[in-house]
Scaffold this active site. Structure first.
Site, PDB file in Angstrom:
ATOM      1  N   HIS A  72     -37.590  -6.720 -52.239  1.00 28.74           N
ATOM      2  CA  HIS A  72     -39.344  -6.603 -53.685  1.00 28.74           C
ATOM      3  C   HIS A  72     -38.467  -7.809 -54.033  1.00 28.74           C
ATOM      4  O   HIS A  72     -37.593  -9.020 -53.675  1.00 28.74           O
ATOM      5  CB  HIS A  72     -38.099  -5.996 -54.647  1.00 28.74           C
ATOM      6  CG  HIS A  72     -38.458  -4.327 -53.934  1.00 28.74           C
ATOM      7  ND1 HIS A  72     -37.525  -3.168 -55.148  1.00 28.74           N
ATOM      8  CD2 HIS A  72     -39.095  -3.219 -53.203  1.00 28.74           C
ATOM      9  CE1 HIS A  72     -38.313  -2.164 -54.320  1.00 28.74           C
ATOM     10  NE2 HIS A  72     -38.739  -2.465 -54.165  1.00 28.74           N
ATOM     11  N   TYR A 201     -34.983  -1.259 -65.235  1.00 29.26           N
ATOM     12  CA  TYR A 201     -33.372  -1.171 -65.346  1.00 29.26           C
ATOM     13  C   TYR A 201     -33.745  -0.517 -66.868  1.00 29.26           C
ATOM     14  O   TYR A 201     -34.809  -2.353 -67.245  1.00 29.26           O
ATOM     15  CB  TYR A 201     -32.606  -2.210 -64.843  1.00 29.26           C
ATOM     16  CG  TYR A 201     -31.730  -2.372 -63.835  1.00 29.26           C
ATOM     17  CD1 TYR A 201     -32.444  -2.693 -62.854  1.00 29.26           C
ATOM     18  CD2 TYR A 201     -30.754  -1.930 -63.777  1.00 29.26           C
ATOM     19  CE1 TYR A 201     -31.789  -3.067 -61.819  1.00 29.26           C
ATOM     20  CE2 TYR A 201     -30.185  -1.357 -62.777  1.00 29.26           C
ATOM     21  CZ  TYR A 201     -30.695  -2.810 -61.901  1.00 29.26           C
ATOM     22  OH  TYR A 201     -29.757  -2.719 -60.142  1.00 29.26           O
ATOM     23  N   PRO A 293     -21.969   0.628 -60.527  1.00 26.49           N
ATOM     24  CA  PRO A 293     -23.009   0.255 -59.632  1.00 26.49           C
ATOM     25  C   PRO A 293     -24.152  -0.443 -60.012  1.00 26.49           C
ATOM     26  O   PRO A 293     -25.207  -1.032 -59.802  1.00 26.49           O
ATOM     27  CB  PRO A 293     -23.510   2.087 -58.586  1.00 26.49           C
ATOM     28  CG  PRO A 293     -23.368   2.354 -60.675  1.00 26.49           C
ATOM     29  CD  PRO A 293     -22.157   2.160 -61.080  1.00 26.49           C
ATOM     30  N   LYS A 297     -23.494  -4.057 -56.029  1.00 24.41           N
ATOM     31  CA  LYS A 297     -23.150  -4.799 -55.271  1.00 24.41           C
ATOM     32  C   LYS A 297     -21.933  -4.624 -54.782  1.00 24.41           C
ATOM     33  O   LYS A 297     -21.321  -5.161 -53.473  1.00 24.41           O
ATOM     34  CB  LYS A 297     -21.972  -5.639 -56.513  1.00 24.41           C
ATOM     35  CG  LYS A 297     -22.380  -6.803 -57.357  1.00 24.41           C
ATOM     36  CD  LYS A 297     -23.222  -8.500 -56.064  1.00 24.41           C
ATOM     37  CE  LYS A 297     -24.339  -8.363 -56.918  1.00 24.41           C
ATOM     38  NZ  LYS A 297     -25.935  -8.617 -55.935  1.00 24.41           N
ATOM     39  N   TYR A 385     -28.168 -11.465 -58.926  1.00 21.56           N
ATOM     40  CA  TYR A 385     -28.996 -10.356 -58.534  1.00 21.56           C
ATOM     41  C   TYR A 385     -28.937 -10.038 -56.770  1.00 21.56           C
ATOM     42  O   TYR A 385     -28.947  -9.277 -55.982  1.00 21.56           O
ATOM     43  CB  TYR A 385     -30.020 -10.471 -59.256  1.00 21.56           C
ATOM     44  CG  TYR A 385     -29.825  -8.588 -58.975  1.00 21.56           C
ATOM     45  CD1 TYR A 385     -29.421  -7.376 -59.863  1.00 21.56           C
ATOM     46  CD2 TYR A 385     -31.030  -8.531 -58.482  1.00 21.56           C
ATOM     47  CE1 TYR A 385     -30.082  -6.419 -59.154  1.00 21.56           C
ATOM     48  CE2 TYR A 385     -32.015  -7.276 -57.794  1.00 21.56           C
ATOM     49  CZ  TYR A 385     -31.104  -5.612 -58.982  1.00 21.56           C
ATOM     50  OH  TYR A 385     -31.298  -4.517 -58.680  1.00 21.56           O
TER      51      TYR A 385
END
Ligand code: RFL
Ligand code: PHB
Length: 392
Positions: A72, A201, A293, A297, A385
């Protein structure tokens, strides 16, 4: 029994450490309380940083990952029924994240170790660790009911948050830093093609939701739920209905639904222990730290820890020096605390808290607005990220 490194726990930390050591000709034995089948089916993480993927490939355990994983370049933050894409690839100079299930990494690492003739002893019980403060480390356990002792030069405590290694360190040595949250994540796997090509998200007044995936046929979806929630209260219909409400978007976007074949609730926690070592025992992965979560990570940190630990063992066996091992905790904690900060920040931006006031809701929306419109903010988000550069 005798070996160089005794590893407790065959999760990502323990198995990756064993793999890195084996490549360097350092002997180790891994002991695991569960069965091989159990660890190869345990459903957990799915999102890998660029550095984790690179390390798996470079060390020869990335072949299936390269064939089967999904890459992605971006993700979506959705709020007020609108989606906002963050193009991580462009913002980080070409880095990506990868979807590949944790249990698939476990299968690949177990297979690589057994093929190389390495030992993993499954289904051990009554594990205790000894002698790491006086120079003669050993691990005692039962295998098929019989008492065994594994003597070693060093112990690697890779036995997760509920393991035995961390609590075996004498009182007063460790300092714990902790934040508990009043909510958890209800996670499901469903036989349904992902509704979006990348992760979504979602911030919603009924709570956070996350759309992720495992394969082009299987969706992984999460809902924020109260901590004490009983999974029995969540029928499949209720789960889909709540997901539909929270992830609803303008336009013709639609949530793909299908049979749910796995569900569970995991609590959220932020936790760090300092230092991550004592005498001849080193803690790695969830044994030393837990992140919520939201930033994806946990597994990535476990891999980062054992990369540093393996370098320390390599130096020791090549030169007799313990310079790098002595700095293990200090080196790891820099990355750990930055991942803690990021995971906490994302959790705060996206979840409903019991203590929230109308002020907090506006503040969260302003944060989301800022993160999805300011190039500086998006760049900061993206570099965290996809994973910060490795510390040395
Ligand atoms: P693990 O995986 O817990 O492995 C520890 C192993 O030790 C064994 N064990 C013992 N063995 C012998 N003797 C004892 N006394 C023992 N006690 C325990 C256990 O059976 C187990 O096999 O720890 P490790 O290796 O440090 O790996 C950590 C990761 O598993 C964890 O951080 C991630 O799963 C967190 N996580 C995520 N991380 C990511 O990087 N990306 C993600 O997308 C992501 N999503 C997630 C997650 C964790 C989740 N849950 C369920 C907590 C999503 C969820 C829902
Ligand atoms: C997952 O795919 O399981 C996943 C992805 C991103 C997260 C957490 C979990 O932040």
């Amino acid at each position: 029994m005798r070996t160089q490194i005794g590893i407790v726990g065959a999760g990502p930390a323990g198995l990756m450490l064993a793999h890195l050591l084996q490549l360097q000709g350092i002997e180790c034995v891994v002991i695991e309380s569960r069965s091989r089948k159990y660890i190869e089916e345990r459903v957990r993480a799915g999102l890998l940083e660029q550095g984790t993927v690179d390390l798996l490939i470079e060390t020869g355990v990335g072949k299936r990952l390269q064939r089967e994983s999904l890459t992605h370049q971006g993700l979506e933050l959705r709020f007020n029924r609108r989606g906002h894409r963050i193009n991580m690839h462009e913002l980080t100079g070409g880095k990506n994240v990868t979807i590949y299930a944790q249990q698939e990494i476990i299968k690949d690492l177990v297979a690589a170790r057994l093929e190389a003739g390495g030992r993993i002893i499954f289904e051990v019980s009554d594990v205790t660790v000894h002698g790491f403060d006086n120079g003669k480390p050993s691990i005692r356990f039962r295998e098929n009911g019989e008492a065994r002792e594994l003597q070693c030069d060093y112990i690697a405590g890779c036995d997760g948050f509920h393991g035995v290694c961390r609590p075996s360190i004498p009182a007063g040595v460790l300092t714990e830093f902790e934040r508990v949250y009043s909510f958890g994540w209800l996670g499901i796997l469903a036989q349904a093609p992902p509704s979006s090509h990348e992760l979504v998200y979602t911030y919603h007044e009924r709570g956070f939701a996350l759309l992720t995936m495992r394969t082009p046929q299987i969706s992984r979806l999460y809902l924020q739920v109260p901590n004490d929630e009983d999974i029995e209260q969540w029928s499949d219909d209720r789960i889909w209905s709540e997901l539909r409400t929270r992830v609803a978007a303008e336009g013709n976007w639609k949530l793909n639904e299908g049979p749910i074949f796995q569900k569970g609730i995991a609590p959220l926690r932020s936790y760090v222990v300092e230092p991550m070592q004592y005498g001849k025992m080193f803690l790695a992965g969830d044994a030393a730290h837990i992140v919520p979560p939201t930033g994806a990570k946990g597994l990535n940190l476990a891999v980062a820890d054992v990369r540093i630990l393996a370098q320390g063992f390599v130096e020791f066996y090549a030169t007799g020096k313990t310079r790098h091992l002595e700095r293990y905790s200090e080196i790891c904690l820099r990355r750990v605390w930055k991942a803690q900060r990021f995971s906490w920040w994302m959790t705060n931006m996206l979840h409903l808290f019991d203590t929230d006031t109308a002020f907090d809701r506006r503040r969260q929306l302003a944060e989301l607005d800022y993160v999805t419109t300011s190039r500086a903010a998006m760049t900061s988000f993206a570099e965290n990220y996809v994973g910060l550069p490795w510390d040395e």
